[in-house]
Write an enzyme that holds these catalytic residues in place. Structure first.
Site, PDB file in Angstrom:
ATOM      1  N   ARG A 230    -104.749  12.168  15.661  1.00 58.72           N
ATOM      2  CA  ARG A 230    -105.393  13.460  15.812  1.00 58.72           C
ATOM      3  C   ARG A 230    -105.991  13.163  17.404  1.00 58.72           C
ATOM      4  O   ARG A 230    -107.110  12.019  17.101  1.00 58.72           O
ATOM      5  CB  ARG A 230    -106.202  14.098  14.971  1.00 58.72           C
ATOM      6  CG  ARG A 230    -104.982  14.875  13.867  1.00 58.72           C
ATOM      7  CD  ARG A 230    -104.380  16.071  14.827  1.00 58.72           C
ATOM      8  NE  ARG A 230    -102.986  16.690  14.430  1.00 58.72           N
ATOM      9  CZ  ARG A 230    -101.715  16.177  13.871  1.00 58.72           C
ATOM     10  NH1 ARG A 230    -101.153  15.199  14.282  1.00 58.72           N
ATOM     11  NH2 ARG A 230    -100.687  16.733  13.159  1.00 58.72           N
ATOM     12  N   GLU A 259    -104.660  19.733  23.695  1.00 58.31           N
ATOM     13  CA  GLU A 259    -103.033  19.753  23.683  1.00 58.31           C
ATOM     14  C   GLU A 259    -102.550  21.041  24.847  1.00 58.31           C
ATOM     15  O   GLU A 259    -102.891  21.408  23.805  1.00 58.31           O
ATOM     16  CB  GLU A 259    -102.676  18.779  22.733  1.00 58.31           C
ATOM     17  CG  GLU A 259    -102.926  17.498  22.504  1.00 58.31           C
ATOM     18  CD  GLU A 259    -101.881  16.536  21.611  1.00 58.31           C
ATOM     19  OE1 GLU A 259    -101.047  17.271  20.570  1.00 58.31           O
ATOM     20  OE2 GLU A 259    -103.063  16.010  20.789  1.00 58.31           O
ATOM     21  N   HIS A 278     -98.286  13.057  22.880  1.00 57.38           N
ATOM     22  CA  HIS A 278     -98.467  13.488  21.996  1.00 57.38           C
ATOM     23  C   HIS A 278     -96.685  12.999  21.280  1.00 57.38           C
ATOM     24  O   HIS A 278     -95.453  14.218  20.269  1.00 57.38           O
ATOM     25  CB  HIS A 278     -98.713  14.493  21.204  1.00 57.38           C
ATOM     26  CG  HIS A 278     -99.245  15.401  19.442  1.00 57.38           C
ATOM     27  ND1 HIS A 278     -99.646  16.040  19.085  1.00 57.38           N
ATOM     28  CD2 HIS A 278     -98.486  14.884  18.746  1.00 57.38           C
ATOM     29  CE1 HIS A 278     -99.828  15.871  17.998  1.00 57.38           C
ATOM     30  NE2 HIS A 278     -99.389  15.210  17.518  1.00 57.38           N
TER      31      HIS A 278
HETATM   32  N1  LIG Z   1     -99.195  11.436  16.811  1.00 56.09           N
HETATM   33  C1  LIG Z   1     -98.204  11.737  15.716  1.00 56.09           C
HETATM   34  O1  LIG Z   1     -97.283  12.425  16.310  1.00 56.09           O
HETATM   35  C2  LIG Z   1     -98.570  11.589  14.146  1.00 56.09           C
HETATM   36  C3  LIG Z   1     -97.601  11.424  13.633  1.00 56.09           C
HETATM   37  C4  LIG Z   1     -97.761  12.009  11.716  1.00 56.09           C
HETATM   38  C5  LIG Z   1     -99.020  11.698  11.606  1.00 56.09           C
HETATM   39  N2  LIG Z   1     -99.783  11.667  12.241  1.00 56.09           N
HETATM   40  C6  LIG Z   1    -101.347  11.933  12.390  1.00 56.09           C
HETATM   41  O2  LIG Z   1    -101.805  10.689  11.881  1.00 56.09           O
HETATM   42  C7  LIG Z   1    -102.712  10.205  10.855  1.00 56.09           C
HETATM   43  C8  LIG Z   1    -102.342   9.463   9.907  1.00 56.09           C
HETATM   44  O3  LIG Z   1    -100.886  10.625   8.914  1.00 56.09           O
HETATM   45  P1  LIG Z   1    -101.461   9.983   7.557  1.00 56.09           P
HETATM   46  O4  LIG Z   1     -99.927   9.988   6.913  1.00 56.09           O
HETATM   47  O5  LIG Z   1    -100.886   8.468   7.638  1.00 56.09           O
HETATM   48  O6  LIG Z   1    -102.011  10.227   6.613  1.00 56.09           O
HETATM   49  P2  LIG Z   1    -102.039   9.971   5.429  1.00 56.09           P
HETATM   50  O7  LIG Z   1    -103.312  11.103   4.705  1.00 56.09           O
HETATM   51  O8  LIG Z   1    -101.266   9.151   4.110  1.00 56.09           O
HETATM   52  O9  LIG Z   1    -103.201   8.895   5.330  1.00 56.09           O
HETATM   53  C9  LIG Z   1    -104.651   9.374   5.768  1.00 56.09           C
HETATM   54  C10 LIG Z   1    -105.982   8.006   5.202  1.00 56.09           C
HETATM   55  O10 LIG Z   1    -106.874   8.253   5.568  1.00 56.09           O
HETATM   56  C11 LIG Z   1    -108.589   8.012   4.973  1.00 56.09           C
HETATM   57  N3  LIG Z   1    -109.179   8.701   6.012  1.00 56.09           N
HETATM   58  C12 LIG Z   1    -109.272  10.280   5.192  1.00 56.09           C
HETATM   59  N4  LIG Z   1    -110.753  10.243   5.637  1.00 56.09           N
HETATM   60  C13 LIG Z   1    -111.295   9.339   6.066  1.00 56.09           C
HETATM   61  C14 LIG Z   1    -112.419   8.669   6.554  1.00 56.09           C
HETATM   62  N5  LIG Z   1    -113.522   9.958   7.146  1.00 56.09           N
HETATM   63  N6  LIG Z   1    -112.709   7.962   7.412  1.00 56.09           N
HETATM   64  C15 LIG Z   1    -111.820   6.380   7.018  1.00 56.09           C
HETATM   65  N7  LIG Z   1    -110.052   6.925   6.121  1.00 56.09           N
HETATM   66  C16 LIG Z   1    -109.950   8.303   5.859  1.00 56.09           C
HETATM   67  C17 LIG Z   1    -107.462   8.710   3.270  1.00 56.09           C
HETATM   68  O11 LIG Z   1    -107.979   8.119   2.004  1.00 56.09           O
HETATM   69  C18 LIG Z   1    -105.570   8.126   3.943  1.00 56.09           C
HETATM   70  O12 LIG Z   1    -105.806   6.538   3.881  1.00 56.09           O
HETATM   71  C19 LIG Z   1    -103.024  12.299  10.589  1.00 56.09           C
HETATM   72  O13 LIG Z   1    -103.941  12.690  11.319  1.00 56.09           O
HETATM   73  C20 LIG Z   1    -101.635  12.693  10.940  1.00 56.09           C
HETATM   74  O14 LIG Z   1    -101.844  13.729  11.616  1.00 56.09           O
HETATM   75  C21 LIG Z   1     -99.691  11.630  14.554  1.00 56.09           C
HETATM   76  O1  LIG Z   2     -98.692  15.540  12.607  1.00 55.06           O
HETATM   77  C1  LIG Z   2     -97.451  15.878  12.998  1.00 55.06           C
HETATM   78  O2  LIG Z   2     -96.879  15.662  12.144  1.00 55.06           O
HETATM   79  C2  LIG Z   2     -97.309  14.941  14.111  1.00 55.06           C
HETATM   80  O3  LIG Z   2     -98.480  14.602  15.069  1.00 55.06           O
HETATM   81  C3  LIG Z   2     -95.950  15.392  15.151  1.00 55.06           C
HETATM   82  O4  LIG Z   2     -96.296  16.983  15.778  1.00 55.06           O
HETATM   83  P1  LIG Z   2     -94.700  17.044  15.805  1.00 55.06           P
HETATM   84  O5  LIG Z   2     -93.900  17.197  15.285  1.00 55.06           O
HETATM   85  O6  LIG Z   2     -95.503  18.545  17.018  1.00 55.06           O
HETATM   86  O7  LIG Z   2     -94.627  16.035  16.946  1.00 55.06           O
END
Ligand SMILES: NC(=O)c1ccc[n+]([C@@H]2O[C@H](COP(=O)([O-])OP(=O)(O)OC[C@H]3O[C@@H](n4cnc5c(N)ncnc54)[C@H](O)[C@@H]3O)[C@@H](O)[C@H]2O)c1
Ligand SMILES: O=C(O)[C@H](O)COP(=O)(O)O
Length: 526
Positions: A230, A259, A278
């Protein structure tokens, strides 16, 4: 037919599912004020990260039942405002895990081998091999911050590329980290030791600017950092300074503080940064997964069924929900019944999980009981999302207890409520896996299935009283479907429970209480 607004690009597979039950309007790139204007026409809203569902949007959404986020992050939705309005918010927690993990790995390798800049130079007809000499990830240390779904997959693949993994995640057990061949360390050690740092945490108050000037100063000059989680977890101004001054070697970013990324000095840093817009979830496979996952949940909620990945219904995990489904029905019925017996202004509710039920997760049962209780006052405005908040706002004290030693049935639920008509209690069980039975009212044993209209009396157990009530109901043309008496001792206090075919006409309750021996009478519509 319900109406669904789809305000971000969603895969056709999801739209096809929505179309089975609803009229689907796809309107992307809506200006915020237009979304506010039209949202009152819709029962459901399906979005990705592009649409901002603010409190203003939610305020205007007078018939919205569900917001579906085709992805993971719900930080573009005012979930608290939705919860207050009883709007379910669902996401797809796993649909894009692999896509995001692979993107982080791709970013790590791109940064290490200068792929974007090298590609650009070849396309500009240059042949600069020396300029783009890279570094290997083999035998390097990868620091994974957040060992959840995405972090775990990144760690597993990185291990197979010969990397050593240090992980920081205060909510993950040592056993889980060991299973993934990761060493759990504190954040400072990770900052000091890692050659690569990849972030896979949510953006929260605790994680905002987790990577700031102070953190960057702890890293090695050869460290490369990747953020596909994020925007805002990295302080971009501090990152720019660190890259410019050689405090660290590189950064690969998919997400930004704002963004789309506007004016940013990061763009000037050449091969030490890799920037993508993203794209973490942007694979064909992930887009089908999230669209189908979320569309199915919207369809289910519009059909009156529960959603499997609601982010604002505490304690309703899909597996728990499936197991407890009959007990949720029981809890809702008992809450509704005891709420009517206790009258308005309920001040206190006691919910006791008994026998085998005492070993189950109580949260969903408590929520279902409160939903049933508040249905009397709030009708369809109360649901699993807002029942706890509504109870709290009404000052209802909720006492939750367990007693595994009560073994009358395999598992039973006791609910009592203190209201304007005094304290009343009911107990119920599930028979044959799905049938609700009321087994106790105000400590009097009975065995009746709940029916739409019921009449309860508290009376003295004496000859003739049942006949008198029967005749009185007959004189008001009320048909009795079934009748049962519960008593503790012969000719002592007793309850009479009658299932009747129609609502009780006005005035009859008063007549019933005039019958000698009747102490009180209550009518209930379930
Ligand atoms: N770039 C993209 O398009 C995209 C796509 C999918 C997910 N994401 C993002 O990726 C991130 C992770 O997603 P996920 O599905 O693995 O989530 P998840 O909930 O499975 O994992 C997140 C982990 O972070 C840990 N956590 C929470 N607070 C913390 C802290 N202060 N310090 C260290 N660890 C901490 C939690 O214990 C958990 O294990 C999220 O922010 C999600 O929004 C981004
Ligand atoms: O939180 C998510 O699933 C990712 O950031 C992806 O976002 P998007 O669906 O807008 O690509």
């Amino acid at each position: 037919m319900p109406k669904v607004l789809v305000s971000d690009p969603i895969d056709q597979a999801g739209l096809d599912i929505l179309a089975q039950v609803a009229q689907v309007d796809v309107k992307t790139k809506l200006p915020p004020e237009e979304l506010v204007q039209i949202i009152s026409n819709y029962d459901a809203l399906m979005i990705r990260s592009g649409t901002k569902v603010t409190s203003e949007v939610i305020e205007a959404a007078s018939q919205l039942k569900i917001i579906g986020r085709a992805g993971v992050g719900v930080d573009n939705i005012d979930v608290a405002a939705a919860t207050r309005r009883g709007i379910v918010v669902v996401n797809s927690p796993e649909g894009n895990t692999i896509a995001a993990a692979e993107h982080a790995l791709a970013m790590m390798l791109s940064l290490s081998r200068n792929i974007p800049e090298a590609d650009k130079s070849v396309k500009e007809s240059a042949w600069n091999r020396k300029q783009f000499t890279g570094v290997e990830v083999y035998k390097k240390i990868l620091g994974v911050v957040g060992l959840g779904k995405i972090g775990s997959h990144v760690a597993t693949v990185a291990r197979s590329m010969g990397m050593t993994i240090l992980a920081y995640d205060p909510f993950i057990s040592k056993e889980r980290a060991a299973e993934l061949n990761c060493s759990l360390v504190d954040l400072d050690l990770l900052f000091q030791e890692a050659d690569y740092i990849t972030l896979h945490i949510p953006k929260t108050k605790e994680t905002a600017h987790l990577i700031n000037a102070e953190a960057l100063a702890k890293m090695k000059p050869t460290t490369r950092i990747i953020n596909c989680a994020r925007g805002g977890i990295i302080d971009e101004a501090a990152l720019y300074d660190a890259l410019k001054n050689g405090v660290i070697a590189g950064a690969a970013l998919d997400v930004y503080e704002a963004e789309p990324l506007g004016e940013s000095a990061l763009r000037e840093l050449g091969k030490s940064v890799v920037l993508t817009p993203h794209l973490g979830a942007s694979t064909t496979e992930a887009q089908i997964n999230v669209a189908v996952d979320v569309a199915e949940q919207i369809r289910d909620v519009l059909l009156g069924l529960p959603a499997r990945s609601a982010v604002n219904i505490p304690g309703l995990r899909p597996d728990v929900l499936e197991k407890l489904r009959p007990y949720l029905q029981l809890a809702e019925t008992l809450g509704n019944l005891v709420g009517q017996l206790a009258g308005g202004r309920v001040e206190q509710v006691q919910i006791r999980l008994q026998g085998e039920l005492a070993n189950q997760d109580s949260k969903p049962i408590v929520i279902a009981t409160l939903k049933g209780l508040l249905t009397n006052a709030l009708r369809e405005r109360v649901n699993y999302v807002n029942a706890s908040i509504e109870a709290k706002e009404r000052g209802i004290k909720v006492i939750e207890t367990r007693d595994a030693s009560i073994k009358d049935f395999t598992g039973s639920l006791y609910v009592s409520a203190q209201g304007s008509l005094g304290e009343h209690s009911v107990t119920g069980v599930i028979l044959g896996g799905s049938e609700v039975r009321i087994t106790d009212i105000n400590q009097f044993p009975i065995n009746v299935p709940p029916t739409k209209y019921m009449l309860f009396t508290l009376h003295r157990d004496m000859p003739g009283i049942i006949g008198k009530i029967g005749s009185l109901l007959g004189s008001f043309n009320v048909n009795i479907a079934s009748m049962q008496v519960g008593r503790q001792i012969v000719r002592g206090d007793a309850v009479m429970v009658l299932s009747i075919d129609d609502p009780l006409p006005d005035g009859i309750l008063e007549e019933i209480t005039k019958v000698p021996g009747i102490r009180d009478a209550y009518t209930v519509a379930l």
